[in-house]
Design a protein around this motif. Structure first.
Motif, PDB file in Angstrom:
ATOM      1  N   LYS A  39       0.698  -1.203  -0.138  1.00 18.96           N
ATOM      2  CA  LYS A  39       0.336  -0.184  -0.627  1.00 18.96           C
ATOM      3  C   LYS A  39       0.979   1.274   0.005  1.00 18.96           C
ATOM      4  N   THR A  40       1.488   1.570   0.948  1.00 14.76           N
ATOM      5  CA  THR A  40       2.805   2.473   0.831  1.00 14.76           C
ATOM      6  C   THR A  40       3.751   2.608  -0.418  1.00 14.76           C
ATOM      7  N   LYS A  41       4.611   1.399  -1.222  1.00 11.12           N
ATOM      8  CA  LYS A  41       5.175   2.224  -2.451  1.00 11.12           C
ATOM      9  C   LYS A  41       3.843   2.426  -3.251  1.00 11.12           C
ATOM     10  N   ASN A  42       1.793   1.680  -3.403  1.00 10.31           N
ATOM     11  CA  ASN A  42       1.112   2.125  -4.304  1.00 10.31           C
ATOM     12  C   ASN A  42       0.977   3.906  -4.270  1.00 10.31           C
ATOM     13  N   PHE A  43       1.382   3.911  -3.452  1.00 10.24           N
ATOM     14  CA  PHE A  43       0.700   5.574  -2.610  1.00 10.24           C
ATOM     15  C   PHE A  43       1.813   6.275  -3.473  1.00 10.24           C
ATOM     16  N   HIS A  44       2.995   5.483  -3.636  1.00 13.91           N
ATOM     17  CA  HIS A  44       4.449   6.630  -3.758  1.00 13.91           C
ATOM     18  C   HIS A  44       4.218   6.870  -4.833  1.00 13.91           C
ATOM     19  N   TRP A  45       3.019   5.565  -6.128  1.00 11.15           N
ATOM     20  CA  TRP A  45       3.422   5.401  -7.257  1.00 11.15           C
ATOM     21  C   TRP A  45       2.111   6.835  -7.512  1.00 11.15           C
ATOM     22  N   HIS A  46       1.605   6.664  -6.957  1.00 10.75           N
ATOM     23  CA  HIS A  46       0.467   7.624  -7.944  1.00 10.75           C
ATOM     24  C   HIS A  46       0.112   8.837  -6.372  1.00 10.75           C
ATOM     25  N   VAL A  47       0.908   9.170  -5.814  1.00 11.36           N
ATOM     26  CA  VAL A  47       1.117  10.261  -4.777  1.00 11.36           C
ATOM     27  C   VAL A  47       1.323  11.932  -5.854  1.00 11.36           C
ATOM     28  N   SER A  48       0.595  12.639  -6.015  1.00 10.52           N
ATOM     29  CA  SER A  48       0.356  13.891  -7.449  1.00 10.52           C
ATOM     30  C   SER A  48      -0.176  15.148  -5.912  1.00 10.52           C
ATOM     31  N   GLY A  49       0.582  15.932  -7.168  1.00 10.58           N
ATOM     32  CA  GLY A  49      -0.008  17.508  -6.211  1.00 10.58           C
ATOM     33  C   GLY A  49       1.596  18.182  -5.954  1.00 10.58           C
ATOM     34  N   PRO A  50       1.058  19.343  -5.197  1.00 11.77           N
ATOM     35  CA  PRO A  50       1.365  20.676  -4.958  1.00 11.77           C
ATOM     36  C   PRO A  50       3.200  19.938  -4.124  1.00 11.77           C
ATOM     37  N   HIS A  51       3.011  18.998  -2.779  1.00 10.49           N
ATOM     38  CA  HIS A  51       3.677  18.664  -2.094  1.00 10.49           C
ATOM     39  C   HIS A  51       4.419  16.749  -3.074  1.00 10.49           C
ATOM     40  N   PHE A  52       4.346  17.317  -3.678  1.00 13.21           N
ATOM     41  CA  PHE A  52       4.764  15.392  -4.614  1.00 13.21           C
ATOM     42  C   PHE A  52       5.743  14.943  -3.779  1.00 13.21           C
ATOM     43  N   ARG A  53       6.801  15.200  -4.522  1.00 11.54           N
ATOM     44  CA  ARG A  53       8.714  15.692  -3.835  1.00 11.54           C
ATOM     45  C   ARG A  53       8.503  14.918  -2.578  1.00 11.54           C
ATOM     46  N   TYR A  55       5.942  13.894  -0.521  1.00  8.34           N
ATOM     47  CA  TYR A  55       5.725  12.528   0.035  1.00  8.34           C
ATOM     48  C   TYR A  55       6.007  11.315  -0.522  1.00  8.34           C
ATOM     49  N   HIS A  56       6.002  12.010  -1.973  1.00  8.19           N
ATOM     50  CA  HIS A  56       6.866  10.392  -2.861  1.00  8.19           C
ATOM     51  C   HIS A  56       8.307   9.680  -2.143  1.00  8.19           C
ATOM     52  N   GLU A  57       9.103  11.025  -0.974  1.00  9.39           N
ATOM     53  CA  GLU A  57      10.389  10.371  -0.793  1.00  9.39           C
ATOM     54  C   GLU A  57       9.687  10.119   0.434  1.00  9.39           C
ATOM     55  N   LEU A  58       9.157  10.334   1.221  1.00  4.36           N
ATOM     56  CA  LEU A  58       8.536   9.832   2.912  1.00  4.36           C
ATOM     57  C   LEU A  58       7.941   8.850   2.522  1.00  4.36           C
ATOM     58  N   MET A  59       7.348   8.303   1.765  1.00  7.04           N
ATOM     59  CA  MET A  59       6.922   7.018   1.461  1.00  7.04           C
ATOM     60  C   MET A  59       7.345   6.039   0.948  1.00  7.04           C
ATOM     61  N   ASP A  60       8.509   6.356  -0.402  1.00  5.87           N
ATOM     62  CA  ASP A  60       9.773   5.261  -0.644  1.00  5.87           C
ATOM     63  C   ASP A  60      10.542   4.627   0.193  1.00  5.87           C
ATOM     64  N   GLN A  61      10.730   5.604   1.374  1.00  2.45           N
ATOM     65  CA  GLN A  61      11.610   5.555   2.660  1.00  2.45           C
ATOM     66  C   GLN A  61      10.889   4.751   3.477  1.00  2.45           C
ATOM     67  N   GLN A  62       9.278   5.594   4.161  1.00  2.00           N
ATOM     68  CA  GLN A  62       9.418   4.278   4.678  1.00  2.00           C
ATOM     69  C   GLN A  62       8.621   3.371   4.035  1.00  2.00           C
ATOM     70  N   ALA A  63       8.207   2.452   2.538  1.00  2.00           N
ATOM     71  CA  ALA A  63       8.611   0.981   2.144  1.00  2.00           C
ATOM     72  C   ALA A  63       9.535   0.305   2.621  1.00  2.00           C
ATOM     73  N   THR A 106      -6.932  10.957  -2.344  1.00  2.24           N
ATOM     74  CA  THR A 106      -5.816  12.196  -2.257  1.00  2.24           C
ATOM     75  C   THR A 106      -5.044  12.620  -1.606  1.00  2.24           C
ATOM     76  N   PRO A 107      -3.777  12.876  -1.487  1.00  2.20           N
ATOM     77  CA  PRO A 107      -2.731  12.936  -1.000  1.00  2.20           C
ATOM     78  C   PRO A 107      -3.017  12.632   1.288  1.00  2.20           C
ATOM     79  N   GLN A 108      -3.752  13.359   0.928  1.00  2.00           N
ATOM     80  CA  GLN A 108      -3.905  13.526   2.375  1.00  2.00           C
ATOM     81  C   GLN A 108      -4.741  12.301   3.225  1.00  2.00           C
TER      82      GLN A 108
END
Length: 165
Positions: A39-53, A55-63, A106-108
């Motif tokens: 799920k964390t990787k799924n969200f990492h792959w699909h996150v979008s929006g103004p805080h993309f970078r 959120y993308h990096e946080l989720m990748d690290q957590q995964a 949504t990212p939130q």
């Protein structure tokens, strides 16, 4: 002389019925860890929006952190003479963390869902630690403390990242 656990003949000083209950609890944790990883990787792959970078990096690290702990859990199950998960189907039958197959989240909502799922994982780990303590398995209990701390930290980061956003 060390006792031998189960059909695997793994040497251990723990009773085989005790290791079975610990292994069952750890396999539940393992299934949830894999579900949370995906799920964390799924969200990492699909996150979008103004805080993309961020959120993308946080989720990748957590995964990556979640995936790393899966090997520790599975190896602990094997060290105490039991077998562990064997397939995606086995994970699906055991997991308590729900999948998210939505086309858009949504990212939130991603942050909130991952936060709650990490806290659910903490509950599963606590139950496994309790089984380990009942069995006199101090090694598993000690490892569980670290896994709890990691999951609580992930939940905290997700909470703080999603605060007021």
């Amino acid at each position: 002389m060390a006792k031998v656990a189960g059909d695997l003949k793994t040497p251990t000083d723990l009773a085989s019925n005790a290791t079975k209950s610990v292994a069952d609890a750890l396999n539940s944790v393992l299934a949830d860890a894999f579900a949370l990883y995906l799920k964390t990787k799924n969200f990492h792959w699909h996150v979008s929006g103004p805080h993309f970078r961020d959120y993308h990096e946080l989720m990748d690290q957590q995964a990556s952190e979640i995936l790393a702990v899966t090997d520790d859990i599975a190896e602990r199950v094997r060290k105490i003479g039991n077998t562990t998960l064997r397939s995606i189907g086995d994970i699906a039958r055991r997991q308590t963390i729900a999948d998210n197959d939505a086309d858009f989240v949504t990212p939130q909502d991603m942050l909130a869902e991952l936060r709650d799922d990490n806290l659910k994982l903490v509950q599963q780990i606590r139950a496994a630690r309790e089984a380990a303590e009942t069995a006199g398995d101090t090694a598993t209990s000690s490892m569980a403390d670290d896994w709890i701390d990691q999951a609580e930290k992930r939940a905290w980061f997700l909470f703080e990242t999603g605060r007021g956003g």
